[in-house]
Design an enzyme around this catalytic site. Structure first.
Site, short mmCIF file in Angstrom:
data_model
loop_
_atom_site.label_atom_id
_atom_site.label_comp_id
_atom_site.label_asym_id
_atom_site.label_seq_id
_atom_site.Cartn_x
_atom_site.Cartn_y
_atom_site.Cartn_z
N LYS A 135 0.77 -1.19 0.22
CA LYS A 135 0.07 -0.03 0.01
C LYS A 135 0.91 1.27 -0.12
CE LYS A 135 0.35 -1.79 4.04
NZ LYS A 135 0.20 -3.09 4.73
N VAL B 147 -5.11 -3.50 0.90
CA VAL B 147 -6.03 -2.66 1.79
C VAL B 147 -6.92 -3.92 2.66
CG1 VAL B 147 -8.09 -0.90 2.27
CG2 VAL B 147 -6.32 -0.64 0.58
N ILE C 192 -9.89 -8.92 3.36
CA ILE C 192 -11.17 -8.41 3.13
C ILE C 192 -11.18 -8.14 1.58
CG2 ILE C 192 -12.94 -6.66 3.71
CD1 ILE C 192 -11.94 -6.37 6.38
N ASP D 269 0.16 3.91 7.66
CA ASP D 269 -0.27 2.78 7.00
C ASP D 269 -1.79 3.06 6.64
OD1 ASP D 269 0.11 -0.14 6.12
OD2 ASP D 269 -1.78 -0.20 7.51
N LYS E 144 -3.79 3.54 2.99
CA LYS E 144 -5.04 2.63 2.61
C LYS E 144 -6.14 3.60 2.39
CE LYS E 144 -3.39 -1.20 5.10
NZ LYS E 144 -3.22 -1.96 6.39
P1 NAP Z 1 8.28 -8.91 5.80
O1 NAP Z 1 7.70 -9.95 7.08
O2 NAP Z 1 9.33 -7.83 6.43
O3 NAP Z 1 8.86 -9.60 4.60
C1 NAP Z 1 9.57 -8.89 3.61
C2 NAP Z 1 10.33 -9.91 2.62
O4 NAP Z 1 11.01 -9.34 1.38
C3 NAP Z 1 11.53 -10.97 3.36
O5 NAP Z 1 11.23 -12.23 2.88
C4 NAP Z 1 12.71 -10.19 2.86
O6 NAP Z 1 14.02 -10.99 2.64
C5 NAP Z 1 12.37 -9.69 1.40
N1 NAP Z 1 13.03 -8.54 1.16
C6 NAP Z 1 12.77 -7.27 1.49
N2 NAP Z 1 13.77 -6.23 0.71
C7 NAP Z 1 14.42 -7.32 -0.02
C8 NAP Z 1 15.29 -6.62 -1.05
N3 NAP Z 1 15.73 -5.73 -1.08
N4 NAP Z 1 15.68 -7.59 -1.99
C9 NAP Z 1 15.21 -9.08 -1.76
N5 NAP Z 1 14.29 -9.46 -0.97
C10 NAP Z 1 13.88 -8.42 0.00
O7 NAP Z 1 7.09 -8.23 5.26
P2 NAP Z 1 5.71 -8.62 5.18
O8 NAP Z 1 4.83 -8.36 6.29
O9 NAP Z 1 5.55 -10.00 4.53
O10 NAP Z 1 4.78 -7.51 4.32
C11 NAP Z 1 5.19 -7.58 2.85
C12 NAP Z 1 4.40 -6.54 2.13
O11 NAP Z 1 2.85 -6.70 2.34
C13 NAP Z 1 4.54 -4.97 2.54
O12 NAP Z 1 4.39 -4.11 1.47
C14 NAP Z 1 3.39 -5.04 3.50
O13 NAP Z 1 2.95 -3.65 3.74
C15 NAP Z 1 2.43 -5.79 2.99
N6 NAP Z 1 1.34 -6.43 3.65
C16 NAP Z 1 1.39 -7.01 4.97
C17 NAP Z 1 0.31 -7.64 5.60
C18 NAP Z 1 0.69 -8.21 7.00
O14 NAP Z 1 -0.13 -8.80 7.67
N7 NAP Z 1 2.30 -8.39 7.41
C19 NAP Z 1 -0.68 -7.57 5.32
C20 NAP Z 1 -1.27 -6.87 4.08
C21 NAP Z 1 0.01 -6.16 3.59
P3 NAP Z 1 14.38 -11.84 3.79
O15 NAP Z 1 13.31 -12.71 4.39
O16 NAP Z 1 15.61 -12.50 3.33
O17 NAP Z 1 14.70 -10.78 4.80
N1 HSE Z 2 0.73 -3.54 9.12
C1 HSE Z 2 -0.74 -3.74 8.52
C2 HSE Z 2 -1.47 -3.76 9.69
C3 HSE Z 2 -0.50 -5.11 7.57
O1 HSE Z 2 -1.50 -3.85 10.69
O2 HSE Z 2 -2.80 -3.75 9.32
C4 HSE Z 2 -1.69 -5.04 6.94
O3 HSE Z 2 -1.88 -4.22 5.95
#
Ligand code: NAP
Ligand code: HSE
Length: 431
Positions: free
Chosen positions: A105, A132, A136, A201, A205
């Site tokens: 986002k 977002v 959902i 965040d 959204k």
């Molecule tokens: P995360 O746990 O920090 O994972 C990020 C992943 O990307 C890791 O595997 C990391 O590698 C890899 N990475 C980061 N920078 C990199 C680079 N420069 N080159 C290669 N690999 C790289 O993040 P996440 O929580 O999964 O979130 C990912 C995205 O989804 C974000 O945009 C977040 O806003 C969105 N999102 C998250 C959630 C949630 O519930 N967490 C929900 C909706 C949307 P390593 O593992 O090797 O460090």
């Molecule tokens: N950090 C975000 C949250 C992940 O807590 O809602 C989902 O976009």
């Protein structure tokens, strides 16, 4: 069965969820998409990290070119987060005619137009349901199922981390720091959790939701933002006494051609459906001029709920025609031109908590200031001193008034010797 190769950029919380869903629901995905879907490469930073997953070593790479230059990879799934290198990777993948799914986002709200334009020019599909409210289906809901409507207003609890923290503080009396740590362990928080707790965040959204809902361009700077770091257990207690729950709300209201866009902690009547949204759940409550009131509710963060939205986007792309050229515009956010309301023009109800000197005439002095600034009070709470000393807490709840009247009241209150501090100001929404 036909085969299609896809690649993941990132294997953190969301990437792991995507991987697990492809293992768990292989049969459903194949039958529904008509393809055997193979995750053929996964980009990470650290190849050696133990991820507790049974993933063949040759799938993992730290070189984006392994994905970009493989013509058999048709869909690139960006779940790494941040602006760079995510943006450059997506742009080069689009130029190489790969369809895109992203959950990012921050990138969409700040650089989305550039990405959407490139996708249109290259005839690739671009989907972002997970960006977002996690699991959902709100993006598809607005983009597909609600297009018969003029949206009048929308109120969202769109950040799982802050809703988790506020729920823990309210229901289990857990302190802010501990609750945030728990949200991080559960994989809800962003890599930098200030994005969650300071409201960025939710701001991203809301910019995405408002652009879709009103077919207009919305810059993040058009969205007023406050986070939850000022909310204390005392505010939660007073809110309960007044019949409210405190939620970080993302609000958009349409006033003729002017949009009011704001993200801030909000007191919501406890009997309103949004008042009963706890834990990492998210909800979006909106009103369309044909459908009436509607509420979407579900998990807003976490590996499987978010993975659910990402994998559904992948299936949608494959069903649409993963091997063909996309003809449908990626996004229509320039249908209407809207203006944006300044925060000082907003009308709201307010909760104000103040620390004042406990002596005769003080309450009178303060209420006079509110009156002079055209602020009408709905209720006042004074409990007597909690601690020895000269100060006491006063809580005021106002009727509807302009934000500008509240600001001038607070400026005048600070001129009174009896007012030590305005501890908090929280807006109240009545729906
Ligand atoms: P995360 O746990 O920090 O994972 C990020 C992943 O990307 C890791 O595997 C990391 O590698 C890899 N990475 C980061 N920078 C990199 C680079 N420069 N080159 C290669 N690999 C790289 O993040 P996440 O929580 O999964 O979130 C990912 C995205 O989804 C974000 O945009 C977040 O806003 C969105 N999102 C998250 C959630 C949630 O519930 N967490 C929900 C909706 C949307 P390593 O593992 O090797 O460090
Ligand atoms: N950090 C975000 C949250 C992940 O807590 O809602 C989902 O976009």
């Amino acid at each position: 069965m036909k085969k299609v190769k896809i690649a993941l950029l990132g294997l953190g919380n969301v990437g792991t969820g995507v991987w697990k869903i492809f293992q768990m629901n292989k049969d459903e995905i194949e039958k529904r998409s008509g393809y055997e879907v193979k995750i053929s490469k996964i980009l990470v930073r650290d190849k050696k990290k133990n991820r507790g997953l049974d993933i063949p070593e040759e799938l993992i790479t730290t070189n984006f070119k392994d994905i970009l230059e493989d013509d058999e990879i048709k869909v690139v799934v960006e779940v790494m987060g941040g602006i760079e290198p995510a943006k450059s990777y997506i742009l080069s993948a689009i130029k190489n005619k790969k369809h895109i799914v992203t959950a990012n986002k921050m990138l969409l709200a700040t650089r989305g137009d550039e990405l959407f334009k490139e996708a249109d020019e290259n005839g690739v599909m671009f989907r972002y349901e997970a960006s977002v409210a996690g699991g959902i289906p709100i993006i598809n809901g607005i983009n597909e199922s609600l297009t018969a409507n003029k949206i009048e207003n929308l109120y969202g609890i769109v950040n799982g981390t802050t809703n988790y923290i506020l729920s823990k503080m309210d229901l289990e009396k857990v302190n802010f720091k501990t609750a945030l740590k728990e949200a991080q362990v559960k994989g809800y928080a962003e890599a930098d959790p200030t994005s969650d707790v300071d409201g960025y965040d939710s701001q991203y959204k809301l910019a995405i939701l408002a652009a879709l809902s009103f077919g207009t361009q919305v810059d993040v700077s058009n969205v007023y933002r406050e986070g939850i770091t000022n909310i204390s257990s005392l505010d939660i207690e007073y809110a309960r006494e007044l019949g409210y729950k405190i939620k970080l709300l993302a609000i958009v209201k349409n006033h003729d051609n002017k949009l009011e866009l704001r993200v801030h902690p909000t007191m919501v009547p406890e009997e309103h459906p949004l008042g009963a949204v706890y834990d990492s759940f998210n909800a979006i409550f909106l009103k369309g001029n044909a459908v009436g009131e509607l509420m979407f509710y579900g998990r807003g963060a976490g590996d499987l709920p978010t993975g659910s939205a990402v994998v559904s986007d992948i299936i949608a792309i494959i069903k649409e025609d993963v091997e063909g050229e996309n003809k449908i515009p990626v996004v229509k956010n320039n249908l209407w031109k809207k203006e944006f309301k300044e925060m000082s023009e907003v009308t709201c109800r307010y909760y104000i908590r103040a620390t004042v000197i406990d002596e005769p005439g003080v309450l009178g002095e303060i209420t006079k200031v509110f009156g002079e600034n055209k602020v009408s009070l709905r209720s006042v709470i004074q409990r007597g001193r909690r601690h020895s000393g000269q100060y006491v807490t006063l809580v005021f709840e106002t009727y509807l008034t302009k934000e500008t009247n509240i600001i001038s009241s607070i400026d005048s209150l600070y001129e009174l010797k009896s007012v030590n501090k305005i501890d908090n100001l929280i807006r109240i929404e009545e729906f």
